[in-house]
Design a protein around this motif. Sequence first.
Motif, PDB file in Angstrom:
ATOM      1  N   SER A  68      29.418  50.429  25.363  1.00 16.59           N
ATOM      2  CA  SER A  68      30.845  50.313  25.060  1.00 16.59           C
ATOM      3  C   SER A  68      31.000  50.080  23.559  1.00 16.59           C
ATOM      4  O   SER A  68      30.384  49.184  23.003  1.00 16.59           O
ATOM      5  N   ASN A  72      36.104  47.592  26.860  1.00 16.11           N
ATOM      6  CA  ASN A  72      36.407  48.518  27.954  1.00 16.11           C
ATOM      7  C   ASN A  72      36.716  47.805  29.263  1.00 16.11           C
ATOM      8  O   ASN A  72      36.579  48.388  30.338  1.00 16.11           O
ATOM      9  N   SER A  73      37.119  46.566  29.189  1.00 17.09           N
ATOM     10  CA  SER A  73      37.375  45.793  30.402  1.00 17.09           C
ATOM     11  C   SER A  73      38.401  46.475  31.306  1.00 17.09           C
ATOM     12  O   SER A  73      38.244  46.495  32.524  1.00 17.09           O
ATOM     13  N   GLU A  74      39.429  47.050  30.719  1.00 15.10           N
ATOM     14  CA  GLU A  74      40.444  47.744  31.522  1.00 15.10           C
ATOM     15  C   GLU A  74      39.987  49.134  31.944  1.00 15.10           C
ATOM     16  O   GLU A  74      40.273  49.572  33.042  1.00 15.10           O
ATOM     17  N   ASN A  75      39.253  49.844  31.060  1.00  8.71           N
ATOM     18  CA  ASN A  75      38.821  51.216  31.364  1.00  8.71           C
ATOM     19  C   ASN A  75      37.713  51.282  32.408  1.00  8.71           C
ATOM     20  O   ASN A  75      37.616  52.258  33.144  1.00  8.71           O
ATOM     21  N   HIS A  76      36.838  50.273  32.449  1.00  7.33           N
ATOM     22  CA  HIS A  76      35.670  50.343  33.326  1.00  7.33           C
ATOM     23  C   HIS A  76      35.532  49.140  34.244  1.00  7.33           C
ATOM     24  O   HIS A  76      34.578  49.050  35.008  1.00  7.33           O
ATOM     25  N   SER A  80      39.938  50.284  37.854  1.00 11.36           N
ATOM     26  CA  SER A  80      39.975  51.334  36.828  1.00 11.36           C
ATOM     27  C   SER A  80      39.515  52.653  37.423  1.00 11.36           C
ATOM     28  O   SER A  80      39.069  52.708  38.563  1.00 11.36           O
ATOM     29  N   GLN A  81      39.638  53.705  36.667  1.00  2.87           N
ATOM     30  CA  GLN A  81      39.117  55.014  37.040  1.00  2.87           C
ATOM     31  C   GLN A  81      39.649  55.503  38.385  1.00  2.87           C
ATOM     32  O   GLN A  81      38.937  56.133  39.154  1.00  2.87           O
ATOM     33  N   LYS A  84      41.246  51.119  43.332  1.00  4.33           N
ATOM     34  CA  LYS A  84      41.841  49.780  43.352  1.00  4.33           C
ATOM     35  C   LYS A  84      40.778  48.684  43.348  1.00  4.33           C
ATOM     36  O   LYS A  84      41.068  47.543  43.028  1.00  4.33           O
ATOM     37  N   ALA A  87      34.453  49.126  40.116  1.00  6.09           N
ATOM     38  CA  ALA A  87      34.256  48.858  38.700  1.00  6.09           C
ATOM     39  C   ALA A  87      32.835  49.278  38.341  1.00  6.09           C
ATOM     40  O   ALA A  87      31.923  49.173  39.164  1.00  6.09           O
TER      41      ALA A  87
END
Length: 133
Positions: A68, A72-76, A80-81, A84, A87
């Motif tokens: 990272s 990237n806490s929100e992206n991965h 995320s992705q 629900k 991770a």
Amino acid sequence: PYSTYKFLEIMETFKGGAFHRRAGHVLQAMVTTRAKHLAFQEYHPQFPHVKHTLGYAGRPGGPEFYISTVDNSENHGPASQGSKTEADSCFGKIVDGADVVKRMQRQPGGAKGSGFISDSKNFIRITSFRVVR
């Protein structure tokens, strides 16, 4: 835990590899190894995907991994992705060599959007590694 054990297995059976993706948020490596992908994703909120942490690419992940280059806490992380609950597993942190990561971020040839390097001559080859336990 499991994802860290898996990385040690990947490195133990490592045959070669290269960083082949320079996206805005990660530097991604492909590796040649006898190790297979993870059997399941493993994530713990005490180990978020902050700058200079290592995570597994794909679902359920591995053996490809990424560094990272931003938080990237929100992206991965969780939810995320498009999921629900899923991770990416976060299994390590760069403790020395942040200057090298910064230089790697100038890797030429990344395609707009995906960041995948189209010409293998621009791959950053992994010629050696050291795991500190």
